[in-house]
Design an enzyme around this catalytic site. Structure first.
Site, PDB file in Angstrom:
ATOM      1  N   CYS A 122      13.246  10.565   7.278  1.00  0.00           N
ATOM      2  CA  CYS A 122      13.116  10.171   8.692  1.00  0.00           C
ATOM      3  C   CYS A 122      14.434  10.282   9.431  1.00  0.00           C
ATOM      4  O   CYS A 122      14.467  10.575  10.616  1.00  0.00           O
ATOM      5  CB  CYS A 122      12.539   8.764   8.796  1.00  0.00           C
ATOM      6  SG  CYS A 122      13.425   7.589   7.790  1.00  0.00           S
TER       7      CYS A 122
ATOM      8  N   GLU B 279       9.693   1.082  10.758  1.00  0.00           N
ATOM      9  CA  GLU B 279      10.746   2.093  10.627  1.00  0.00           C
ATOM     10  C   GLU B 279      10.021   3.424  10.729  1.00  0.00           C
ATOM     11  O   GLU B 279       9.260   3.784   9.829  1.00  0.00           O
ATOM     12  CB  GLU B 279      11.473   1.905   9.287  1.00  0.00           C
ATOM     13  CG  GLU B 279      12.858   2.509   9.296  1.00  0.00           C
ATOM     14  CD  GLU B 279      12.856   3.880   8.703  1.00  0.00           C
ATOM     15  OE1 GLU B 279      12.738   4.854   9.493  1.00  0.00           O
ATOM     16  OE2 GLU B 279      12.935   4.007   7.482  1.00  0.00           O
TER      17      GLU B 279
ATOM     18  N   GLU C  35       9.549  15.671  15.813  1.00  0.00           N
ATOM     19  CA  GLU C  35       9.936  15.480  14.416  1.00  0.00           C
ATOM     20  C   GLU C  35       9.132  16.443  13.545  1.00  0.00           C
ATOM     21  O   GLU C  35       7.903  16.435  13.581  1.00  0.00           O
ATOM     22  CB  GLU C  35       9.658  14.040  13.970  1.00  0.00           C
ATOM     23  CG  GLU C  35      10.159  13.791  12.563  1.00  0.00           C
ATOM     24  CD  GLU C  35       9.938  12.362  12.083  1.00  0.00           C
ATOM     25  OE1 GLU C  35       8.848  11.820  12.323  1.00  0.00           O
ATOM     26  OE2 GLU C  35      10.854  11.815  11.464  1.00  0.00           O
TER      27      GLU C  35
ATOM     28  N   LYS D  59       0.852  -1.190   0.000  1.00  0.00           N
ATOM     29  CA  LYS D  59       0.000   0.000   0.000  1.00  0.00           C
ATOM     30  C   LYS D  59       0.888   1.240   0.000  1.00  0.00           C
ATOM     31  O   LYS D  59       1.507   1.579   1.003  1.00  0.00           O
ATOM     32  CB  LYS D  59      -0.922   0.066   1.226  1.00  0.00           C
ATOM     33  CG  LYS D  59      -1.990   1.162   1.003  1.00  0.00           C
ATOM     34  CD  LYS D  59      -2.637   1.671   2.253  1.00  0.00           C
ATOM     35  CE  LYS D  59      -1.937   2.821   2.908  1.00  0.00           C
ATOM     36  NZ  LYS D  59      -1.836   4.052   2.095  1.00  0.00           N
TER      37      LYS D  59
HETATM   38  P1  ADP Z   1       3.180  10.632   7.434  1.00  0.00           P
HETATM   39  O1  ADP Z   1       2.828  11.253   8.744  1.00  0.00           O
HETATM   40  O2  ADP Z   1       4.602  10.789   7.057  1.00  0.00           O
HETATM   41  O3  ADP Z   1       2.192  10.888   6.333  1.00  0.00           O
HETATM   42  P2  ADP Z   1       1.947   8.162   8.120  1.00  0.00           P
HETATM   43  O4  ADP Z   1       2.483   7.327   9.210  1.00  0.00           O
HETATM   44  O5  ADP Z   1       0.679   8.906   8.345  1.00  0.00           O
HETATM   45  O6  ADP Z   1       3.137   9.083   7.695  1.00  0.00           O
HETATM   46  O7  ADP Z   1       1.762   7.298   6.798  1.00  0.00           O
HETATM   47  C1  ADP Z   1       2.577   6.216   6.431  1.00  0.00           C
HETATM   48  C2  ADP Z   1       1.711   5.162   5.786  1.00  0.00           C
HETATM   49  O8  ADP Z   1       0.767   4.713   6.749  1.00  0.00           O
HETATM   50  C3  ADP Z   1       0.903   5.664   4.595  1.00  0.00           C
HETATM   51  O9  ADP Z   1       0.837   4.629   3.616  1.00  0.00           O
HETATM   52  C4  ADP Z   1      -0.455   5.917   5.198  1.00  0.00           C
HETATM   53  O10 ADP Z   1      -1.535   5.837   4.269  1.00  0.00           O
HETATM   54  C5  ADP Z   1      -0.560   4.809   6.229  1.00  0.00           C
HETATM   55  N1  ADP Z   1      -1.493   5.122   7.307  1.00  0.00           N
HETATM   56  C6  ADP Z   1      -1.836   6.343   7.786  1.00  0.00           C
HETATM   57  N2  ADP Z   1      -2.771   6.231   8.750  1.00  0.00           N
HETATM   58  C7  ADP Z   1      -3.035   4.917   8.907  1.00  0.00           C
HETATM   59  C8  ADP Z   1      -3.900   4.168   9.747  1.00  0.00           C
HETATM   60  N3  ADP Z   1      -4.696   4.756  10.632  1.00  0.00           N
HETATM   61  N4  ADP Z   1      -3.898   2.811   9.612  1.00  0.00           N
HETATM   62  C9  ADP Z   1      -3.095   2.209   8.723  1.00  0.00           C
HETATM   63  N5  ADP Z   1      -2.274   2.858   7.897  1.00  0.00           N
HETATM   64  C10 ADP Z   1      -2.224   4.196   7.976  1.00  0.00           C
END
Ligand code: ADP
Length: 503
Positions: free
Chosen positions: A304, A269, A402, A193
């Site tokens: 990161c 990570e 961060e 994904k």
């Molecule tokens: P950032 O803050 O850098 O956008 P995220 O941790 O929100 O990083 O996103 C990293 C990945 O996790 C993306 O593919 C995002 O769609 C997914 N993601 C974000 N929220 C959720 C959630 N509640 N459950 C599962 N996956 C998620």
């Protein structure tokens, strides 16, 4: 630039002619989301829509898991001679390399990152990861345990089954490769994904993987939003393992999803707040300053392991800060398709607003030395000038949280013990960069730093052959290197009692 056109208008024309696929890729075929939903994919350098992309949800995850499980059970990938997987993955690396310019354009349009970096780092780096794990997969030997003549005991690696890979938007293809290449090389079926902000290269990768010969159902790509597509991956009982790169907040969610479902292995990570430490015996302060600027401004600071906390010894603080300000000039934002631009656009308006919120906090708690503004408003894009705060309290918000943007906090220190304590006073533990010409000090520091990687007289050294990842709330497990296989394999002990002659 060698081998690539430097003509911005030619790149712009090529970008306009691209027709990216917005379809999910399940069981070897491009498909719409089961409920027909889609979302707009936006170029953050212009604010314009570049594609409509399938917004996958739980039903699509279920379809992909069925295909992945079926392909895993069929064994044409999971149980084949690994040299077959080697050939296919190396073919995929070749196909990625052959499509470098197209993939780099897609990556730049989708994320706002510099086309120059996508051409020279992101895409060749992703191909190299598939080549590395492809090359390695038929050379890993299993173990025979010395248990005496009355038994034969072996330890063999087996693929875990179906692996979910949930990745972020800062290095979309590269992060996909870091997870998917070792998982596929080990014989797993994979469901990737990509982040909702940057799905286009992952969708193209799915097509190239099929062309390379990865069997149907073994590699599936589901674009979509976090809660709608990522959540069901975390919770699905048919997924055995998740490899995740993203925020610490969502990393923790994946641990919860695992506890709420099938206890799938979760490899994370996550965030970082890496320290860059400059001692007065640094041989070349100008080189250190250039590295410090790269450590925070490369990829708009959306990294990161960005060295966002800079600790400089007070004896060289003024000289070093002047050199740093000079080095930061090289990162002036500009059109990402112009190969002479210094920095690209931020990923989104949302992220830009978040970063600017930190800049406002920084203005209240420290001295703004440069930047601190949004720029290039006339483009319709999201650009932030490289920003440096001086005289920062190590406990200030900008020095502890961060930011994930081009914002650096500069602090000074007096003793080695003080700087080690300050560097380690973070919930994160991803990387550190230490500058000194004293070998003893370099070794002491590298041992004392609570992080996954320490670079000495260098910044953020990442190599295919060395593990990358963090301690504390930066995550667990390691990407890259042969150790990455450990995340996507289980160990099987087989003990065969022997009888008869010789036993
Ligand atoms: P950032 O803050 O850098 O956008 P995220 O941790 O929100 O990083 O996103 C990293 C990945 O996790 C993306 O593919 C995002 O769609 C997914 N993601 C974000 N929220 C959720 C959630 N509640 N459950 C599962 N996956 C998620």
């Amino acid at each position: 630039m060698k081998d690539h056109s430097t003509d911005t208008s030619a790149w712009t024309a090529r970008a306009a002619a691209l027709q990216p696929s917005g379809k999910a890729f399940i069981d070897g075929r491009p498909v719409a989301a089961a409920d027909g939903q889609s979302f707009d994919c936006i170029n953050p350098a212009t604010g314009q829509v570049i594609a409509k992309v399938a917004a996958c949800g739980a039903e699509d995850v279920d379809r992909a898991v069925k295909a992945a499980r079926r392909s895993f059970a069929a064994g044409s990938w999971s149980r084949c001679d690994p040299s077959e997987r080697r050939k296919v993955l190396i073919r995929l690396a070749d196909l990625i390399e052959g499509a470098t310019e197209e993939l780099a354009l897609l990556e730049s349009l989708d994320t706002g990152k510099l086309l120059r970096d996508a051409l020279t780092l992101d895409i060749p780096g992703s191909a190299a990861v598939f080549r590395f794990f492809g090359e390695a997969c038929d050379k890993l030997l299993d173990e025979v345990v010395p248990v005496g003549s009355r038994a034969l005991a072996t330890i063999t690696r087996e693929p875990v089954g179906v692996v979910g890979a949930v990745v972020p938007w800062n290095f979309p293809l590269k992060m996909a490769a870091w997870k998917c290449a070792p998982a596929l090389a080990a014989g797993n079926s994979v469901i990737l994904k990509p982040a909702e902000q940057s799905p286009l290269t992952a969708l193209r990768l799915a097509e190239l993987a099929a062309e390379a010969g990865i069997p149907d159902g073994v590699f599936n790509v589901l674009p979509g939003f976090g809660p709608e597509a990522g959540g069901p991956i975390g919770l699905h009982p048919g997924i055995d393992c998740v490899g995740f790169t993203g925020s610490t907040e969502i990393g923790k969610k994946f641990m919860i999803y695992a506890g709420q479902s099938n206890m799938k292995r979760v490899w994370l990570e996550c965030g970082g707040k890496s320290a860059f430490v400059v001692f007065p015996d640094t041989k070349d302060l100008a080189a250190a300053a250039k590295a410090a600027a790269a450590g925070i401004f490369f990829n708009q600071g959306e990294v990161c392991s960005a060295t966002s906390r800079l600790f400089v010894h007070r004896d060289v603080a003024d000289e070093f800060t002047a050199l740093l300000l000079e080095a930061s000039q090289a990162y002036r934002p500009g059109n990402p398709l112009d190969l002479s631009s210094g920095m690209g656009a931020m990923i989104s308006e949302e992220q830009t607003a978040r970063v600017m919120g930190y800049v406002d906090k920084g203005r209240a708690e420290a001295d703004l030395l440069t930047g601190g503004t949004r720029v290039l408003a006339e483009t319709g894009g999201s650009f932030i000038a490289p920003t440096i705060f001086g005289n920062v309290d190590p406990k200030a918000v900008i020095a502890t949280e961060e930011i994930f943007g081009p914002v650096l906090s500069v602090m000074s220190f007096a003793t080695e013990a003080e700087v080690v304590a300050a560097a380690n006073a973070s919930i994160y533990g991803l990387g550190a960069s230490v500058w000194t010409s004293d070998l003893d000090r370099a070794v002491r520091l590298s041992r004392a730093m609570q992080v996954g990687s320490v670079s000495v007289n260098a910044v953020d050294n990442v190599d295919l052959r060395t593990p990358f990842g963090g301690v504390k709330q930066s995550g667990n497990g390691r990407d890259l290197s042969l150790h990455a296989f450990e995340k996507y394999c289980d160990l099987k002990t087989t003990w065969i009692a022997l009888q008869g002659e010789g036993a």
